[in-house]
Design an enzyme around this catalytic site. Structure first.
Site, mmCIF file in Angstrom:
data_model
loop_
_atom_site.group_PDB
_atom_site.id
_atom_site.type_symbol
_atom_site.label_atom_id
_atom_site.label_comp_id
_atom_site.label_asym_id
_atom_site.label_seq_id
_atom_site.Cartn_x
_atom_site.Cartn_y
_atom_site.Cartn_z
ATOM 1 N N ASN A 31 0.844 -1.190 0.000
ATOM 2 C CA ASN A 31 0.000 0.000 0.000
ATOM 3 C C ASN A 31 0.877 1.236 0.000
ATOM 4 O O ASN A 31 1.251 1.766 1.048
ATOM 5 C CB ASN A 31 -0.935 -0.024 1.214
ATOM 6 C CG ASN A 31 -1.957 -1.126 1.087
ATOM 7 O OD1 ASN A 31 -2.907 -1.013 0.313
ATOM 8 N ND2 ASN A 31 -1.741 -2.225 1.800
ATOM 9 N N GLU A 32 1.195 1.675 -1.208
ATOM 10 C CA GLU A 32 2.091 2.812 -1.381
ATOM 11 C C GLU A 32 1.362 4.101 -0.992
ATOM 12 O O GLU A 32 0.133 4.094 -0.826
ATOM 13 C CB GLU A 32 2.555 2.874 -2.841
ATOM 14 C CG GLU A 32 3.324 1.641 -3.317
ATOM 15 C CD GLU A 32 4.711 1.488 -2.682
ATOM 16 O OE1 GLU A 32 4.987 2.107 -1.630
ATOM 17 O OE2 GLU A 32 5.519 0.719 -3.226
ATOM 18 N N PRO A 33 2.120 5.210 -0.833
ATOM 19 C CA PRO A 33 1.488 6.475 -0.479
ATOM 20 C C PRO A 33 0.272 6.756 -1.358
ATOM 21 O O PRO A 33 0.310 6.535 -2.573
ATOM 22 C CB PRO A 33 2.599 7.500 -0.743
ATOM 23 C CG PRO A 33 3.861 6.720 -0.504
ATOM 24 C CD PRO A 33 3.583 5.327 -0.966
#
Ligand code: F6R
Length: 633
Positions: free
Chosen positions: A168-170
């Site tokens: 879950n990237e930025p």
């Protein structure tokens, strides 16, 4: 307190009042993992007694490896059965076949599933091979499977440098569910070594969402090593938002950050303890506080006044010593000033009371330990050159061959050159070389884009790196005869995130130390992620060092730590600051560029040295172009 005890949402104690999620700090990762594994085992056993399952959410990467190793040990040595465990992995690269050595499917089998008794049908890992147009449905199905299994009892997490949990990237929202995502550039860069180059790292992945993770009944996020310290601090003490998906753990009623001391070092209670409790004002603590004050107010040390101390929460320092600011300022100013030395091996015939390194013996025998060949040059290229110039005998020992970093194209190029030279030779004198080159080309071809290098190819890649190391050392004035290639076995037999140290590694380190008997040693990796090459290499050295405590030479040998690939020292942590001129820093850049495999971030290493110099300048020290920093071990 147990790690898995339900604690409810974080209740702040005075000392931890900046921490918005429960954070347990252990001296090192193995203590933490042994404790956690024992608690998980307890949960598994008690559910067995009730005829129930345990549903675990699992992570890949370096971080959980010591935890998995401990579970395997409990299974093999203490008869723990994991037959009632159902697992769901967080994520998987998209587009990698399951048997690819870097697929998470393969990783989990290598690291855990092949060694314990979880039934295959109870293991669930996102499938990176499904067709693009089926991904959406597949992801909904994964969510449903978790639900049908009764939901996750415990989710294990690592944290990426972008603050991601799972992938879950930025930008990932708090209620996101399992889906396909695009990987962040930093994440791909961190995976580049595993894939032998950034270009080979997949661009997307399937990951559980933040919401999926937050639905788990309990969550343990683990983080080890100095490279995680900054992101741990932001996730634990910063605002909760989608810039750092791990910060959403603040909103969970039973989540815990489990960290080692290196990863905890930026939390307020360790970094600025005077802000949260009363402290002993020894000289190290004074230095830490005054340097912080100066940096946060952007005011040189000697210009700090009483009000500055009071307004920034360091008033207790003045009160406790009953000294005015100017006296404390001068004291700390001198301390910092005395760390600066252009004589990293000590200054001949000089009074060394206030110098970081002793003046005698002179010249010294200096041993520089470089975990991977480029580390020494990244961390202390300028200092190596100085040691040589100042007449010391410098030996560089490359602990591992570093051959996993060398790209196939380099091996291909070398073999092709040999082959062409052989073809030009009409006398058949080159037969064996030509056979060798052909074999290398065939092996490279056979292994395909992502295959594992056979030993022959690794050894050629190691030789290529030796050539590069020789060239870099030559730039710093160290000749070939003063370079030792230890090729530590843990590295030669392993692969990224799967290395395991054995006695053979210690034997090699012992032989080196006993043969060289140095007066001064420079080493790195003490604060690295425990499964990194740097940390394993340091451990191999450190254990042997401890065991040699009776050796006469060792009693007079000083050990300095440098930082190559790990997080740079902060200004207050520096015990020796070696200034560099503009020419010297350019020379260091030249040496680093000899390594084809250094990445963009590493190429920028001279800028880290410039930054340290700017920090010293801002504290009110002399203005240098760049500084290489060291800490006493
Ligand atoms: C792995 C995962 C990632 C990693 C993170 C840290 O399944 O989802 O979030 O936990 O990238 O990686 P390491 O542990 O290799 O530092």
């Amino acid at each position: 307190m147990n790690i898995l005890d339900a604690v409810g949402k974080k209740q702040s104690t005075q000392k931890e009042r900046f921490e918005k999620v429960r954070t347990l700090v252990y001296p090192d990762s193995s203590d933490a993992c042994v404790t956690l594994a024992a608690e998980v085992a307890e949960m598994v056993r008690s559910r067995q007694g009730e005829g129930k399952n345990v549903v675990l959410g699992l992570a890949t990467g370096s971080t959980p490896v010591p935890f998995y190793r401990e579970l395997i040990r409990l299974h093999k040595e203490e008869g723990l059965s994991l037959g009632n465990v159902i697992t769901f992995n967080l994520d998987e690269y998209y587009g990698l076949p399951r048997d690819h050595p870097e697929s998470y499917f393969r990783f989990m089998h290598d690291q855990l599933f092949d060694h314990v008794d979880i039934p295959a049908e109870q293991i669930n890992i996102p499938d990176g091979t499904i067709a693009m147009d089926e991904v959406y449905e597949w992801c909904l199905g994964y969510e449903k499977q978790i639900e049908e299994a009764g939901g996750l009892d415990l989710q294990i997490l690592g944290i990426g440098r972008t603050g991601h949990i799972g992938f879950n990237e930025p930008g990932s929202s708090q209620d996101s569910i399992t889906r396909m995502i695009t990987l962040d550039r930093v994440t791909r860069q961190d995976a580049a070594a595993d894939f032998m180059g950034m270009a080979n790292v997949p661009r997307s992945a399937i990951t559980m969402g933040v919401g999926t993770i937050l639905n788990a009944r309990s969550i343990v996020l683990m983080a080890w090593g100095s490279n995680k310290a900054e992101i741990v601090q932001e996730a634990v003490e910063g605002e909760m938002n989608d810039r750092i998906s791990a910060s959403f753990l603040q909103d969970h009623s039973n989540s815990t950050f489990l960290v080692d001391s290196a990863a905890s070092s930026r939390l307020t209670r360790f970094r600025h303890p005077w802000l949260v409790s009363s402290v002993e004002w020894g000289s190290a603590m004074k230095k830490r506080a005054v340097v912080w004050l100066s940096r946060s107010l952007n005011k040189p040390i000697l210009k700090l006044v009483d009000e500055d101390y009071n307004e920034c929460g360091a008033g207790e320092l003045l009160a406790s010593t009953s000294e005015a600011a100017y006296k404390v300022n001068i004291d700390v100013f001198n301390q910092v000033q005395h760390t600066i030395s252009g004589w990293p091996g000590g200054k001949r015939d000089a009074d060394d009371t206030n110098r970081p390194e002793r003046s005698t013996p002179y010249p010294k025998k200096a041993l520089i330990l470089s975990p991977e060949p480029a580390d020494a040059f990244l961390g202390m290229g300028g200092t190596i050159e100085r040691l040589v110039e100042q007449g010391h005998e410098v030996v560089i020992a490359y602990q591992t061959s570093g051959n996993l970093r060398v790209a196939d194209v380099a091996a291909h190029k070398f073999a092709s050159v040999v082959l062409e030279m052989a073809e030009e030779d009409t006398e058949e004198g080159w037969k064996s070389q030509s056979d060798y080159a052909q074999e290398i080309l065939r092996l490279l071809d056979d292994k395909g884009e992502f295959g594992i290098d056979p030993e022959r190819v690794r050894s050629l890649k190691g030789l290529i790196l030796r050539g590069e190391s020789r060239a870099a050392a030559d730039d710093c004035g160290v000749g070939y005869e003063a370079q030792q290639f230890l090729d530590l076995p843990f590295y030669e037999k392993g692969r990224y995130r799967r290395f395991q140290r054995t006695d053979e590694d210690s034997d090699a380190m012992r032989i080196l130390l006993e043969a060289e008997q140095p007066d001064i040693i420079f080493a790195t990796g003490e604060a690295g992620d425990p499964s990194s090459i740097q940390a394993l290499s340091f451990k191999a050295f450190g254990e042997v060092w401890e065991s040699l405590d009776q050796a006469e030479w060792r009693k007079n040998c000083s050990v300095w730590l440098y930082r190559g690939r790990d997080e740079a020292f902060e200004s207050h942590e520096i015990d020796m600051a070696v200034p560099m001129s503009p020419d010297q820093i350019d020379g260091k850049g030249e040496a680093i560029r000899k390594f084809m495999s250094v990445n963009q971030e590493e190429l920028g290493s001279p800028n880290r040295n410039r930054e340290i110099a700017q920090q010293y300048d801002a504290l009110g020290m002399a203005e240098y172009e760049a500084i290489e920093a060291f800490q006493r071990w």
